[in-house]
Design a protein around this motif. Structure first.
Motif, PDB file in Angstrom:
ATOM      1  N   ILE A 118      58.692   0.368 159.035  1.00 60.22           N
ATOM      2  CA  ILE A 118      59.810   1.223 159.635  1.00 60.22           C
ATOM      3  C   ILE A 118      59.134   2.408 160.316  1.00 60.22           C
ATOM      4  N   LEU A 119      59.623   2.999 161.330  1.00 64.27           N
ATOM      5  CA  LEU A 119      59.165   4.379 161.857  1.00 64.27           C
ATOM      6  C   LEU A 119      60.050   5.151 161.868  1.00 64.27           C
ATOM      7  N   GLU A 120      59.755   6.667 161.416  1.00 63.84           N
ATOM      8  CA  GLU A 120      60.612   7.686 161.471  1.00 63.84           C
ATOM      9  C   GLU A 120      59.788   8.855 162.062  1.00 63.84           C
ATOM     10  N   TRP A 121      60.682   9.563 162.973  1.00 66.55           N
ATOM     11  CA  TRP A 121      60.136  10.519 163.746  1.00 66.55           C
ATOM     12  C   TRP A 121      60.226  11.927 163.416  1.00 66.55           C
ATOM     13  N   GLY A 122      59.236  12.730 163.797  1.00 64.21           N
ATOM     14  CA  GLY A 122      59.176  14.080 163.330  1.00 64.21           C
ATOM     15  C   GLY A 122      57.893  14.575 163.428  1.00 64.21           C
ATOM     16  N   PRO A 137      60.514  15.709 156.919  1.00 64.81           N
ATOM     17  CA  PRO A 137      60.644  15.898 155.570  1.00 64.81           C
ATOM     18  C   PRO A 137      59.599  15.265 154.759  1.00 64.81           C
ATOM     19  N   LEU A 138      59.239  15.805 153.670  1.00 68.55           N
ATOM     20  CA  LEU A 138      58.228  14.961 152.702  1.00 68.55           C
ATOM     21  C   LEU A 138      58.646  13.404 152.355  1.00 68.55           C
ATOM     22  N   GLU A 139      60.053  13.463 152.070  1.00 68.53           N
ATOM     23  CA  GLU A 139      60.407  12.236 151.650  1.00 68.53           C
ATOM     24  C   GLU A 139      60.601  11.002 152.553  1.00 68.53           C
ATOM     25  N   SER A 140      60.665  11.641 153.981  1.00 67.92           N
ATOM     26  CA  SER A 140      60.473  10.763 155.085  1.00 67.92           C
ATOM     27  C   SER A 140      58.991  10.275 155.129  1.00 67.92           C
ATOM     28  N   PHE A 141      58.251  11.030 155.042  1.00 66.04           N
ATOM     29  CA  PHE A 141      56.803  10.761 155.172  1.00 66.04           C
ATOM     30  C   PHE A 141      56.387   9.419 154.246  1.00 66.04           C
ATOM     31  N   ARG A 142      56.947   9.997 152.831  1.00 64.53           N
ATOM     32  CA  ARG A 142      56.742   8.895 151.718  1.00 64.53           C
ATOM     33  C   ARG A 142      57.484   7.719 152.017  1.00 64.53           C
ATOM     34  N   ARG A 143      58.363   7.412 152.564  1.00 68.42           N
ATOM     35  CA  ARG A 143      59.345   6.501 152.860  1.00 68.42           C
ATOM     36  C   ARG A 143      58.532   5.463 153.765  1.00 68.42           C
ATOM     37  N   VAL A 144      58.025   6.125 154.725  1.00 64.43           N
ATOM     38  CA  VAL A 144      57.153   5.198 155.767  1.00 64.43           C
ATOM     39  C   VAL A 144      56.089   4.856 154.987  1.00 64.43           C
ATOM     40  N   ILE A 145      55.288   5.692 154.381  1.00 67.63           N
ATOM     41  CA  ILE A 145      53.997   5.115 153.744  1.00 67.63           C
ATOM     42  C   ILE A 145      54.491   3.838 152.682  1.00 67.63           C
ATOM     43  N   ILE A 197      44.889   2.170 165.905  1.00 69.34           N
ATOM     44  CA  ILE A 197      43.786   2.245 166.654  1.00 69.34           C
ATOM     45  C   ILE A 197      43.492   3.741 167.300  1.00 69.34           C
ATOM     46  N   THR A 198      44.616   4.320 167.690  1.00 71.49           N
ATOM     47  CA  THR A 198      44.856   5.493 168.319  1.00 71.49           C
ATOM     48  C   THR A 198      45.986   6.657 167.567  1.00 71.49           C
ATOM     49  N   GLY A 199      45.781   7.846 168.058  1.00 70.99           N
ATOM     50  CA  GLY A 199      46.884   8.602 167.727  1.00 70.99           C
ATOM     51  C   GLY A 199      48.072   8.681 168.606  1.00 70.99           C
ATOM     52  N   TYR A 200      49.257   9.113 167.736  1.00 71.30           N
ATOM     53  CA  TYR A 200      50.287   9.554 168.502  1.00 71.30           C
ATOM     54  C   TYR A 200      51.028  10.754 168.048  1.00 71.30           C
ATOM     55  N   ALA A 201      51.265  11.687 168.837  1.00 71.00           N
ATOM     56  CA  ALA A 201      52.224  12.662 168.281  1.00 71.00           C
ATOM     57  C   ALA A 201      53.567  12.334 167.918  1.00 71.00           C
ATOM     58  N   GLY A 202      54.159  13.162 166.800  1.00 72.10           N
ATOM     59  CA  GLY A 202      55.674  12.872 166.527  1.00 72.10           C
ATOM     60  C   GLY A 202      55.897  11.748 165.460  1.00 72.10           C
ATOM     61  N   ILE A 203      54.832  11.009 165.126  1.00 72.11           N
ATOM     62  CA  ILE A 203      55.060   9.742 164.214  1.00 72.11           C
ATOM     63  C   ILE A 203      53.811   9.792 163.370  1.00 72.11           C
ATOM     64  N   SER A 204      53.414  10.868 162.875  1.00 66.83           N
ATOM     65  CA  SER A 204      52.376  11.047 161.795  1.00 66.83           C
ATOM     66  C   SER A 204      52.374  10.151 160.781  1.00 66.83           C
TER      67      SER A 204
END
Length: 249
Positions: A90-94, A100-108, A143-150
């Protein structure tokens, strides 16, 4: 045809997009396939289209109990697993400050923990099959970084590292582990992007799920001397800057 005869595969996120393309191609090449997803209607429909010996199972990849059930049922109904494709993601923006922390955790949890649980749970079955392959779908964001989808970037870099660690641990059992790093591919995840998104690439177009599926098939069926490595298919976007350098002299 027949490159995966007598092989048993689990494809996560298999109901649509890249996962569905992999499941279809694997079935065409002779594999028995478990289509695993949380999209029950779409996943069951695809498994029915593939016919025997394909099946569908509900699998939330972030849940260990779901993984145990999926592997146990696959082994009971189809035989020991010989190929695992960790495709669910999944991908979540921000931005880092906004997400939100819960969004980051969900992606991980889905993208990285889900693949870790897949390796952990499927490895004993692949060992019983006499060896096989694990292919994890990462991204050029690994392989590389992108802003807004850490969260997405962190998970895909983590998946790249997990691949290398698993390759070292499982090589003695004849289990190869590789990662695939697509660029922009036409799926539900990229539905909001138009053709300008890929205009500056050396190959200025979106990739197709079938192209990724063919790479996954190559790794599973043919790349017998490859493990712990990245296979990139990105239209050349990571090759370098698209504008030629000019001399000031």
């Amino acid at each position: 045809m027949g490159r995966l005869n007598e092989r048993v595969a689990i494809v996560t996120g298999g109901a649509r997009g890249i996962g569905a393309a992999v499941a279809r191609l694997f079935a065409e090449e002779g594999a028995a396939v478990t289509v695993a997803d949380v999209l029950d209607t779409e996943g069951a429909k695809l498994a029915a289209e593939l016919g025997a010996p394909a099946r569908y199972t509900h699998l939330d990849v972030s849940t260990e109990d779901d993984w145990r059930r999926a592997v146990t049922e696959t082994e009971r109904e189809l035989g020991p697993v010989s190929v695992l494709v960790n495709n669910a993601g999944i991908l979540e923006w921000g931005t880092i400050e906004e997400q939100p922390l819960e969004s980051f955790r969900r992606v991980i949890d889905v993208n990285l923990q889900g693949a870790w649980l897949g390796v952990r749970t499927a490895a004993p079955s692949i060992r019983r099959a006499g060896g096989g392959a694990i292919v994890s779908i990462s991204s050029i964001a690994g392989i590389t970084g992108y802003a807004g989808i850490s969260g997405y970037v962190a998970s895909k870099w983590g998946l790249r590292g997990l691949t290398k660690a698993a390759a070292l641990e499982l090589a003695p059992d004849g289990i190869r582990v590789c990662s695939v790093h697509p660029g922009a591919v036409r799926t539900a995840m990229t539905a909001g992007f138009d053709d300008s998104f890929t205009a500056a690439q050396p190959l200025p177009r979106f990739g197709e799920p079938d192209e990724v599926a063919r790479m996954v098939l190559f790794i599973a069926a043919d790349a017998s001397f490859s493990t712990g490595v990245e296979f990139v298919l990105d239209g050349g976007v990571t090759v370098g800057p698209p504008t030629p350098l000019t001399s000031s002299r």
